[in-house]
Design a protein around this motif. Structure first.
Motif, PDB file in Angstrom:
ATOM      1  N   ALA A   1      31.720  62.756   3.662  1.00 42.50           N
ATOM      2  CA  ALA A   1      31.718  61.447   4.322  1.00 42.50           C
ATOM      3  C   ALA A   1      32.874  61.335   5.307  1.00 42.50           C
ATOM      4  CB  ALA A   1      31.809  60.339   3.267  1.00 42.50           C
ATOM      5  N   GLY A   2      34.045  61.844   4.941  1.00 39.15           N
ATOM      6  CA  GLY A   2      35.201  61.760   5.820  1.00 39.15           C
ATOM      7  C   GLY A   2      35.101  62.666   7.024  1.00 39.15           C
ATOM      8  N   TRP A   3      34.360  63.767   6.902  1.00 41.31           N
ATOM      9  CA  TRP A   3      34.254  64.741   7.986  1.00 41.31           C
ATOM     10  C   TRP A   3      32.963  64.617   8.788  1.00 41.31           C
ATOM     11  CZ3 TRP A   3      36.208  69.443   4.643  1.00 41.31           C
ATOM     12  CH2 TRP A   3      37.606  69.318   4.474  1.00 41.31           C
TER      13      TRP A   3
ATOM     14  N   ARG B   1      35.212  78.523   2.333  1.00 43.03           N
ATOM     15  CA  ARG B   1      35.655  78.183   3.685  1.00 43.03           C
ATOM     16  C   ARG B   1      34.456  78.013   4.595  1.00 43.03           C
ATOM     17  NH1 ARG B   1      40.522  79.809   6.941  1.00 43.03           N
ATOM     18  NH2 ARG B   1      39.909  79.704   9.126  1.00 43.03           N
ATOM     19  N   GLY B   2      34.575  77.076   5.555  1.00 43.46           N
ATOM     20  CA  GLY B   2      33.530  76.890   6.549  1.00 43.46           C
ATOM     21  C   GLY B   2      33.881  75.750   7.489  1.00 43.46           C
ATOM     22  N   PRO B   3      33.036  75.482   8.490  1.00 43.94           N
ATOM     23  CA  PRO B   3      33.303  74.395   9.440  1.00 43.94           C
ATOM     24  C   PRO B   3      33.340  73.047   8.729  1.00 43.94           C
ATOM     25  CG  PRO B   3      31.582  75.871  10.252  1.00 43.94           C
ATOM     26  CD  PRO B   3      31.814  76.238   8.825  1.00 43.94           C
ATOM     27  N   ALA B   4      34.390  72.268   8.973  1.00 42.49           N
ATOM     28  CA  ALA B   4      34.546  70.991   8.275  1.00 42.49           C
ATOM     29  C   ALA B   4      33.331  70.078   8.428  1.00 42.49           C
ATOM     30  CB  ALA B   4      35.821  70.294   8.751  1.00 42.49           C
ATOM     31  N   PRO B   5      32.743  69.918   9.622  1.00 41.80           N
ATOM     32  CA  PRO B   5      31.604  68.999   9.739  1.00 41.80           C
ATOM     33  C   PRO B   5      30.348  69.468   9.013  1.00 41.80           C
ATOM     34  CG  PRO B   5      32.617  69.432  11.888  1.00 41.80           C
ATOM     35  CD  PRO B   5      33.163  70.435  10.937  1.00 41.80           C
ATOM     36  N   GLU B   6      30.364  70.696   8.487  1.00 41.47           N
ATOM     37  CA  GLU B   6      29.201  71.235   7.786  1.00 41.47           C
ATOM     38  C   GLU B   6      29.506  71.506   6.309  1.00 41.47           C
ATOM     39  OE1 GLU B   6      27.911  74.678   9.967  1.00 41.47           O
ATOM     40  OE2 GLU B   6      28.275  73.702  11.895  1.00 41.47           O
ATOM     41  N   VAL B   7      30.508  70.823   5.781  1.00 46.54           N
ATOM     42  CA  VAL B   7      30.936  71.099   4.413  1.00 46.54           C
ATOM     43  C   VAL B   7      29.807  70.890   3.412  1.00 46.54           C
ATOM     44  CG1 VAL B   7      31.850  68.758   4.079  1.00 46.54           C
ATOM     45  CG2 VAL B   7      32.730  70.643   2.687  1.00 46.54           C
ATOM     46  N   ALA B   8      28.909  69.965   3.681  1.00 46.42           N
ATOM     47  CA  ALA B   8      27.817  69.701   2.742  1.00 46.42           C
ATOM     48  C   ALA B   8      26.890  70.896   2.608  1.00 46.42           C
ATOM     49  CB  ALA B   8      27.012  68.473   3.194  1.00 46.42           C
ATOM     50  N   ALA B   9      26.925  71.809   3.576  1.00 47.21           N
ATOM     51  CA  ALA B   9      26.072  72.999   3.516  1.00 47.21           C
ATOM     52  C   ALA B   9      26.804  74.173   2.861  1.00 47.21           C
ATOM     53  CB  ALA B   9      25.593  73.374   4.922  1.00 47.21           C
ATOM     54  N   TRP B  10      28.008  74.510   3.363  1.00 47.27           N
ATOM     55  CA  TRP B  10      28.625  75.741   2.880  1.00 47.27           C
ATOM     56  C   TRP B  10      29.334  75.583   1.533  1.00 47.27           C
ATOM     57  CZ3 TRP B  10      33.835  75.017   2.455  1.00 47.27           C
ATOM     58  CH2 TRP B  10      34.467  74.148   3.351  1.00 47.27           C
ATOM     59  N   ALA B  11      29.575  74.348   1.097  1.00 45.29           N
ATOM     60  CA  ALA B  11      30.204  74.153  -0.214  1.00 45.29           C
ATOM     61  C   ALA B  11      29.187  73.977  -1.337  1.00 45.29           C
ATOM     62  CB  ALA B  11      31.147  72.950  -0.176  1.00 45.29           C
ATOM     63  N   VAL B  12      27.904  73.968  -1.000  1.00 43.71           N
ATOM     64  CA  VAL B  12      26.858  73.781  -2.013  1.00 43.71           C
ATOM     65  C   VAL B  12      26.928  74.807  -3.148  1.00 43.71           C
ATOM     66  CG1 VAL B  12      24.356  73.982  -2.370  1.00 43.71           C
ATOM     67  CG2 VAL B  12      25.238  72.490  -0.597  1.00 43.71           C
TER      68      VAL B  12
END
Length: 388
Positions: free
Chosen positions: A233-235, A283-294
């Protein structure tokens, strides 16, 4: 727009630029400035004083006589948190390594503690206070710093912020204030933002969420999912998927604490610290955290590998490979010649790492690595990548 902390011949009077740097960063310096030079190994590894008590005009005269045609400002942590270090150095410096001959260096430093109009350190108790400190850095940036409207809610613990500036990059470090006041700046602790000066304002915008600034104690995968949701939400990322009922209730390793450790070039690195276990990094692009942190929402990623059964170990390798890579993994071992399947790797690990506690310790960029992979001949690197 020209970087205000860099000077090149033709930019205007050097003395005027040194006066500006003094006003912004050094503040009043009754003792003046010191210029060091003549570094020689091994007798003079830090150079010697060429002059002391200089005014900006006096320093400009000395530097001009030495033929300096480019300068930049460098800042670092000092012996104490409240005493950051400031120096003005040539843009092009010779190799200062110990194998070379004596070289000429010219470092200009204030005699006293820097105390200019721009604070190099900040004591941060709320995101709003961090926004105010960042706003104060505006005069140091080519494009300034936009105002951030961040929460006034108190953080779980106060933080110490420090500006570390290099020739080609800027580091903002955030660490627990109590530790900073006691032991000085530690560039490895809590959170580092690494950026080029022209991009700093955009990357600093990623710091405004309490979930970014706080280390969170987590006990279940569901709690981890809620923390990731706050980051997303923050990113400006879409929300991560919610783990199922059973997955959400799955326990995390004892004393798991999650934190954002580094933001670099718009990419974020998350760390999960666990008692008695190696850290888990993603690690990954901050605006895509919902994808790479899954993958963190898959309980198997947090488990230690089952020992003693090739079949169970292979099944665990298949689960973590599927969770992180989205499909079957091809495994490579630094001590093995050819890629291995999950079944083959399970056999290799049981033969070469008997009794070792194996676990995922890094995931991201299309790969994952395992920790605990020590053989009788030493440590090896085990990496999984998606099968072609």
């Amino acid at each position: 727009m020209r970087d205000p902390l860099e000077w090149r011949a033709g930019d205007g009077p050097l003395a005027a630029w040194l006066e500006l740097v003094g006003e912004l960063l050094a503040g009043p310096q009754p003792g003046g400035y010191v210029v060091r030079g003549d570094l020689r190994w091994p007798d003079q590894p830090y150079g010697v004083e060429l002059a002391r008590g200089l005014t900006p005009a006096g320093a400009a005269e000395l530097l001009t006589a030495e033929g300096v045609d480019g300068l930049h400002v460098r800042t670092s942590g000092g012996r104490l948190f409240a005493e950051p270090h400031l120096e003005i150095v040539p843009t092009a410096e010779p190799d200062l390594g110990p194998d070379g001959p004596g070289v000429r260096i010219l470092h200009v430093t204030p005699v006293g503690v820097p105390a200019g109009t721009v604070p190099l350190i900040g004591r941060i108790r709320t995101p709003a206070e961090l926004a105010g400190w960042l706003d104060g850095l505006s005069p140091l940036l080519p494009g300034g710093m936009p105002g951030f409207d961040w929460p006034r809610r108190a953080l779980a613990e106060p933080l110490g912020a420090t500006l570390l500036r290099r020739r080609d990059s800027v580091l903002l470090t955030l660490q627990p204030l109590e530790a900073a006041e006691r032991s000085g700046v530690d560039g490895t602790s809590r959170l580092i933002l690494d950026s080029r000066a022209p991009d700093l304002a955009g990357h600093a915008a990623l710091l405004g969420t309490p979930a970014v600034l706080e280390e969170r104690a987590l006990s279940t995968v569901g709690g981890l999912g809620r923390w990731l949701g706050e980051l997303a939400a923050g990113w400006g990322s879409g929300p991560p998927p919610r783990p199922g009922l059973l997955a959400g209730a799955a326990p995390l390793p004892r004393a798991t604490r999650a934190s954002v450790r580094r933001i670099e070039g718009g990419e974020a690195e998350l760390m999960l610290r666990r008692h008695g276990r190696s850290e888990l990094w993603v690690r990954g692009p901050a605006p895509e955290v919902a994808a790479w942190a899954v993958p963190l929402l898959e309980p198997a990623v947090h488990e230690e590998a089952p020992a003693g059964s090739r079949r169970r170990l292979a099944r665990w390798l298949e689960r973590v490979g599927g969770a992180v890579l989205g499909g079957p993994a091809v495994w490579t071992v630094s001590a093995a010649a050819a890629p291995l399947s999950a079944v083959e790797l399970a056999g290799w690990l049981l033969a070469h790492c008997p009794g070792r506690a194996l676990a995922v310790d890094r995931a991201g960029a299309g790969a994952l690595t395992l920790g605990g992979t020590r053989t009788s001949d030493g440590w090896v690197t085990v990496t999984g990548r998606r099968a072609p």
